[in-house]
Each structure stands twice: as C-alpha cells, then as structure tokens.
Design a protein around this motif. Structure first.
Motif, PDB file in Angstrom:
ATOM      1  N   UNK A   3      -7.066   1.916   3.926  1.00  0.00           N
ATOM      2  CA  UNK A   3      -7.033   0.769   3.233  1.00  0.00           C
ATOM      3  C   UNK A   3      -5.318   0.449   3.367  1.00  0.00           C
ATOM      4  N   UNK A   4      -5.066  -0.821   3.668  1.00  0.00           N
ATOM      5  CA  UNK A   4      -3.648  -0.835   3.744  1.00  0.00           C
ATOM      6  C   UNK A   4      -3.468  -1.957   2.309  1.00  0.00           C
ATOM      7  N   UNK A   5      -1.756  -2.212   2.387  1.00  0.00           N
ATOM      8  CA  UNK A   5      -1.381  -2.957   1.317  1.00  0.00           C
ATOM      9  C   UNK A   5      -2.261  -4.300   1.009  1.00  0.00           C
ATOM     10  N   UNK A   6      -2.714  -4.903   1.584  1.00  0.00           N
ATOM     11  CA  UNK A   6      -3.456  -6.323   1.431  1.00  0.00           C
ATOM     12  C   UNK A   6      -4.566  -5.741   0.833  1.00  0.00           C
ATOM     13  N   UNK A  33       0.748   2.973  -1.768  1.00  0.00           N
ATOM     14  CA  UNK A  33       0.430   4.147  -1.736  1.00  0.00           C
ATOM     15  C   UNK A  33      -0.926   4.042  -0.732  1.00  0.00           C
ATOM     16  N   UNK A  34      -1.031   5.275   0.110  1.00  0.00           N
ATOM     17  CA  UNK A  34      -2.332   5.333   1.183  1.00  0.00           C
ATOM     18  C   UNK A  34      -2.189   4.581   2.251  1.00  0.00           C
ATOM     19  N   UNK A  35      -0.832   3.883   2.474  1.00  0.00           N
ATOM     20  CA  UNK A  35      -0.770   3.349   3.720  1.00  0.00           C
ATOM     21  C   UNK A  35      -0.661   4.284   4.965  1.00  0.00           C
ATOM     22  N   UNK A  36      -1.048   4.033   6.106  1.00  0.00           N
ATOM     23  CA  UNK A  36      -0.783   4.812   7.050  1.00  0.00           C
ATOM     24  C   UNK A  36       0.644   4.497   7.641  1.00  0.00           C
ATOM     25  N   UNK A  47      -0.235   9.505   5.618  1.00  0.00           N
ATOM     26  CA  UNK A  47      -0.069   8.444   4.861  1.00  0.00           C
ATOM     27  C   UNK A  47       0.850   8.612   3.574  1.00  0.00           C
ATOM     28  N   UNK A  48       1.132   7.543   3.150  1.00  0.00           N
ATOM     29  CA  UNK A  48       2.078   7.460   1.830  1.00  0.00           C
ATOM     30  C   UNK A  48       1.393   7.898   0.745  1.00  0.00           C
ATOM     31  N   UNK A  49       1.794   8.906  -0.008  1.00  0.00           N
ATOM     32  CA  UNK A  49       1.410   9.510  -1.269  1.00  0.00           C
ATOM     33  C   UNK A  49       1.836   9.036  -2.281  1.00  0.00           C
ATOM     34  N   UNK A  85      11.753   4.231   7.906  1.00  0.00           N
ATOM     35  CA  UNK A  85      10.310   3.813   7.973  1.00  0.00           C
ATOM     36  C   UNK A  85      10.562   2.168   8.219  1.00  0.00           C
ATOM     37  N   UNK A  86       9.621   1.769   9.151  1.00  0.00           N
ATOM     38  CA  UNK A  86       9.859   0.260   9.401  1.00  0.00           C
ATOM     39  C   UNK A  86       8.260  -0.345   9.133  1.00  0.00           C
ATOM     40  N   UNK A  87       8.457  -1.336   8.469  1.00  0.00           N
ATOM     41  CA  UNK A  87       6.769  -2.037   8.056  1.00  0.00           C
ATOM     42  C   UNK A  87       6.404  -2.580   9.372  1.00  0.00           C
ATOM     43  N   UNK A  88       5.137  -2.295   9.719  1.00  0.00           N
ATOM     44  CA  UNK A  88       4.696  -2.980  11.220  1.00  0.00           C
ATOM     45  C   UNK A  88       3.445  -3.879  10.483  1.00  0.00           C
ATOM     46  N   UNK A  89       3.995  -5.273  10.135  1.00  0.00           N
ATOM     47  CA  UNK A  89       2.895  -5.941   9.410  1.00  0.00           C
ATOM     48  C   UNK A  89       1.904  -6.518  10.413  1.00  0.00           C
ATOM     49  N   UNK A  90       1.786  -6.613  11.566  1.00  0.00           N
ATOM     50  CA  UNK A  90       0.729  -6.684  12.371  1.00  0.00           C
ATOM     51  C   UNK A  90      -0.348  -5.951  12.160  1.00  0.00           C
ATOM     52  N   UNK A  91      -0.211  -4.559  11.967  1.00  0.00           N
ATOM     53  CA  UNK A  91      -1.243  -3.634  11.912  1.00  0.00           C
ATOM     54  C   UNK A  91      -1.274  -3.088  10.644  1.00  0.00           C
ATOM     55  N   UNK A  92      -0.290  -3.659   9.599  1.00  0.00           N
ATOM     56  CA  UNK A  92      -0.393  -3.251   8.172  1.00  0.00           C
ATOM     57  C   UNK A  92      -0.280  -1.859   7.953  1.00  0.00           C
TER      58      UNK A  92
END
Length: 141
Positions: A3-6, A33-36, A47-49, A85-92
């Motif tokens: 699961x991603x942030x959305x 939390x839980x994002x790859x 993943x983020x715990x 860390x860098x957000x990759x919004x295309x791949x969430x």
C-alpha cells in the motif's frame, strides 16, 4: 500487494484536493508508514516502519526502515535521515540513494533495542554513513 500513501489516506486529503491540498510537498505522517523504499537501481530496500519527529524543532529527523526478515522475524531496522530520502510520486514510494549491500552493513538495530536517536554522537554517525548533514545542534548532546 503493498500500500502507498494514497491507499492509506483515510481522510481523503490526497484524492479530494488534487493540486490544492496535501500532496508531495506536505503529507500526513500516518500515510507514510508502510511505504516502499527502493534505491536508484529499483531494488527493494524495505519499507517505512516509523517516522521520528524532533519535538523541539518540529522537523522530521528519521524514517525507520525495516529490511530483511520474513513476516517480521529477523528484520533489521535502520534509522535513515529524512533528508536522504526522495519522494518518487510517479511510483508512490521513496528512493534512498544507497546500494543494497551497503544498507545490509549499515548501523541498525532490532525492534527491542532502539538507539537514543537524540544522542549527538549517534546522529553524526548515521548522517556520516548516509552522506547527509545533521541538523542537530550541540545543545541536544
């Protein structure tokens, strides 16, 4: 299926306000939390715990990643400076610019033995390992 942030957005902050509300510039901590986390070679790094906030400054200091193990058994936890860390919004997901083998040998801890993340010596070691600059000032030592 990860699961991603959305997917974790129970309040609709990402879906209902596209372009106007929270999004890649301002995000709900609980949705992260839980994002790859992957590296620049698209290798899975875990993943983020947990998200660690500095209560004095209000800044996010670290993301705690889990890596390895199976169903929570034998996993190693790593505090990674948020600035690494860098957000990759295309791949969430998030990107951490580190080789998988380097992460395996990174300073880590287990779920029952967390380090004192407010310790200045510890913080400098972690930031040095990931090539980031510590925002801690000497008053937190």
């Amino acid at each position: 299926m990860s699961m991603n942030y959305e997917d974790r957005d129970t309040y609709g902050m990402y879906k209902s306000n596209i372009g106007k509300g929270p999004g890649p510039d301002l995000m709900g901590a609980d949705t992260l939390i839980g994002n790859d986390v992957c590296n620049q070679h698209d290798e899975d790094l875990g993943d983020i715990k947990e998200i660690m906030l500095d209560t004095r400054s209000g800044k996010v200091r670290y993301a705690v990643l889990s890596f390895g193990g199976f169903l929570g058994m034998g996993e190693k936890l790593f505090a990674v400076p948020w600035s690494a860390l860098t957000l990759d919004p295309a791949n969430k997901r998030f990107i951490l610019n580190v080789e998988k083998d380097r992460l395996k040998s990174a300073p880590g801890f287990d779920k029952d033995n967390w380090p004192n993340m407010a310790d200045l010596v510890w913080a400098k070691e972690i930031h040095s390992y990931y090539g980031t600059t510590s925002e801690f000032d000497d008053t937190l030592a």
